[in-house]
Design a protein around this motif. Structure first.
Motif, PDB file in Angstrom:
ATOM      1  N   GLU A 208       2.330  -4.226  -1.746  1.00  0.00           N
ATOM      2  CA  GLU A 208       3.213  -3.379  -0.932  1.00  0.00           C
ATOM      3  C   GLU A 208       4.320  -2.742  -1.763  1.00  0.00           C
ATOM      4  O   GLU A 208       4.556  -1.537  -1.681  1.00  0.00           O
ATOM      5  CB  GLU A 208       3.828  -4.214   0.192  1.00  0.00           C
ATOM      6  CG  GLU A 208       4.677  -3.404   1.146  1.00  0.00           C
ATOM      7  CD  GLU A 208       5.226  -4.245   2.276  1.00  0.00           C
ATOM      8  OE1 GLU A 208       6.154  -3.767   2.933  1.00  0.00           O
ATOM      9  OE2 GLU A 208       4.752  -5.366   2.495  1.00  0.00           O
ATOM     10  N   CYS A 209       5.025  -3.528  -2.550  1.00  0.00           N
ATOM     11  CA  CYS A 209       6.194  -3.029  -3.267  1.00  0.00           C
ATOM     12  C   CYS A 209       5.837  -2.459  -4.638  1.00  0.00           C
ATOM     13  O   CYS A 209       6.396  -1.462  -5.058  1.00  0.00           O
ATOM     14  CB  CYS A 209       7.220  -4.146  -3.408  1.00  0.00           C
ATOM     15  SG  CYS A 209       7.795  -4.739  -1.823  1.00  0.00           S
ATOM     16  N   GLY A 210       4.932  -3.114  -5.320  1.00  0.00           N
ATOM     17  CA  GLY A 210       4.591  -2.664  -6.659  1.00  0.00           C
ATOM     18  C   GLY A 210       3.645  -1.483  -6.675  1.00  0.00           C
ATOM     19  O   GLY A 210       3.798  -0.548  -7.455  1.00  0.00           O
ATOM     20  N   LEU A 211       2.655  -1.510  -5.806  1.00  0.00           N
ATOM     21  CA  LEU A 211       1.647  -0.454  -5.796  1.00  0.00           C
ATOM     22  C   LEU A 211       1.829   0.530  -4.650  1.00  0.00           C
ATOM     23  O   LEU A 211       1.124   1.524  -4.576  1.00  0.00           O
ATOM     24  CB  LEU A 211       0.243  -1.081  -5.719  1.00  0.00           C
ATOM     25  CG  LEU A 211      -0.116  -2.027  -6.877  1.00  0.00           C
ATOM     26  CD1 LEU A 211      -1.490  -2.619  -6.656  1.00  0.00           C
ATOM     27  CD2 LEU A 211      -0.043  -1.292  -8.202  1.00  0.00           C
ATOM     28  N   GLY A 212       2.734   0.241  -3.732  1.00  0.00           N
ATOM     29  CA  GLY A 212       3.006   1.154  -2.627  1.00  0.00           C
ATOM     30  C   GLY A 212       1.989   1.117  -1.505  1.00  0.00           C
ATOM     31  O   GLY A 212       1.980   2.000  -0.660  1.00  0.00           O
ATOM     32  N   GLU A 213       1.138   0.118  -1.471  1.00  0.00           N
ATOM     33  CA  GLU A 213       0.148  -0.008  -0.402  1.00  0.00           C
ATOM     34  C   GLU A 213       0.838  -0.477   0.878  1.00  0.00           C
ATOM     35  O   GLU A 213       1.746  -1.285   0.847  1.00  0.00           O
ATOM     36  CB  GLU A 213      -0.945  -1.004  -0.792  1.00  0.00           C
ATOM     37  CG  GLU A 213      -1.763  -0.594  -1.977  1.00  0.00           C
ATOM     38  CD  GLU A 213      -2.616   0.623  -1.704  1.00  0.00           C
ATOM     39  OE1 GLU A 213      -3.133   0.754  -0.582  1.00  0.00           O
ATOM     40  OE2 GLU A 213      -2.757   1.449  -2.610  1.00  0.00           O
ATOM     41  N   LYS A 214       0.382   0.018   1.998  1.00  0.00           N
ATOM     42  CA  LYS A 214       0.925  -0.388   3.297  1.00  0.00           C
ATOM     43  C   LYS A 214       0.073  -1.506   3.880  1.00  0.00           C
ATOM     44  O   LYS A 214      -1.151  -1.486   3.746  1.00  0.00           O
ATOM     45  CB  LYS A 214       0.946   0.795   4.278  1.00  0.00           C
ATOM     46  CG  LYS A 214       1.890   1.887   3.853  1.00  0.00           C
ATOM     47  CD  LYS A 214       3.308   1.411   3.944  1.00  0.00           C
ATOM     48  CE  LYS A 214       4.259   2.501   3.500  1.00  0.00           C
ATOM     49  NZ  LYS A 214       5.570   2.014   3.219  1.00  0.00           N
ATOM     50  N   PRO A 215       0.702  -2.485   4.550  1.00  0.00           N
ATOM     51  CA  PRO A 215      -0.076  -3.548   5.193  1.00  0.00           C
ATOM     52  C   PRO A 215      -0.987  -2.977   6.275  1.00  0.00           C
ATOM     53  O   PRO A 215      -0.665  -1.981   6.921  1.00  0.00           O
ATOM     54  CB  PRO A 215       0.993  -4.449   5.815  1.00  0.00           C
ATOM     55  CG  PRO A 215       2.269  -4.087   5.165  1.00  0.00           C
ATOM     56  CD  PRO A 215       2.132  -2.671   4.704  1.00  0.00           C
ATOM     57  N   ALA A 216      -2.110  -3.628   6.471  1.00  0.00           N
ATOM     58  CA  ALA A 216      -3.084  -3.160   7.459  1.00  0.00           C
ATOM     59  C   ALA A 216      -2.671  -3.509   8.878  1.00  0.00           C
ATOM     60  O   ALA A 216      -3.161  -2.910   9.831  1.00  0.00           O
ATOM     61  CB  ALA A 216      -4.457  -3.756   7.156  1.00  0.00           C
ATOM     62  N   ASN A 217      -1.765  -4.448   9.041  1.00  0.00           N
ATOM     63  CA  ASN A 217      -1.401  -4.914  10.384  1.00  0.00           C
ATOM     64  C   ASN A 217      -0.115  -4.242  10.882  1.00  0.00           C
ATOM     65  O   ASN A 217       0.816  -4.894  11.335  1.00  0.00           O
ATOM     66  CB  ASN A 217      -1.243  -6.434  10.387  1.00  0.00           C
ATOM     67  CG  ASN A 217      -0.166  -6.902   9.426  1.00  0.00           C
ATOM     68  OD1 ASN A 217       0.262  -6.162   8.560  1.00  0.00           O
ATOM     69  ND2 ASN A 217       0.273  -8.137   9.579  1.00  0.00           N
ATOM     70  N   GLN A 218      -0.091  -2.908  10.859  1.00  0.00           N
ATOM     71  CA  GLN A 218       1.095  -2.163  11.274  1.00  0.00           C
ATOM     72  C   GLN A 218       1.468  -2.430  12.735  1.00  0.00           C
ATOM     73  O   GLN A 218       2.649  -2.547  13.063  1.00  0.00           O
ATOM     74  CB  GLN A 218       0.884  -0.660  11.053  1.00  0.00           C
ATOM     75  CG  GLN A 218       0.817  -0.266   9.592  1.00  0.00           C
ATOM     76  CD  GLN A 218       2.133  -0.493   8.886  1.00  0.00           C
ATOM     77  OE1 GLN A 218       3.191  -0.201   9.416  1.00  0.00           O
ATOM     78  NE2 GLN A 218       2.056  -1.043   7.695  1.00  0.00           N
ATOM     79  N   ALA A 219       0.472  -2.556  13.609  1.00  0.00           N
ATOM     80  CA  ALA A 219       0.763  -2.808  15.031  1.00  0.00           C
ATOM     81  C   ALA A 219       1.448  -4.162  15.203  1.00  0.00           C
ATOM     82  O   ALA A 219       2.426  -4.287  15.958  1.00  0.00           O
ATOM     83  CB  ALA A 219      -0.521  -2.750  15.850  1.00  0.00           C
TER      84      ALA A 219
END
Length: 85
Positions: A27-38
């Motif tokens: 999330e922080c290092g690579l900028g990926e967003k978690p899949a469980n946004q809801a």
């Protein structure tokens, strides 16, 4: 959107790292967003409602304590005046 200062670490980032260092890296290092946004949004709403409940509980408790002090003072005044309740 503001530019993020790389020298600062947020409480959310610390919690993310403590929960799962790999999740933090993604999330922080690579900028990926978690899949469980809801689920994250539901959690945010839940915490918001919990905070409101806590503030209201504190206000009701404070009101109750002030009413108790007022009743005690009233009983002392009535006792000093010789009035029996």
């Amino acid at each position: 959107m503001r530019k993020r200062n790389d020298n600062l670490v947020s409480a959310s980032e610390i919690a993310s790292w403590a929960w799962c260092p790999e999740s933090w890296r993604l999330e922080c290092g690579l900028g990926e967003k978690p899949a469980n946004q809801a689920a994250l949004r539901r959690g945010g709403r839940f915490h918001g409602l919990t905070a409101v409940f806590e503030r209201l509980s504190r206000a009701v408790l404070t009101l109750g304590l002030w009413l108790l002090v007022l009743a005690t003072l009233l009983l002392v005044v009535l006792f000093l005046l010789g009035v029996r309740p």
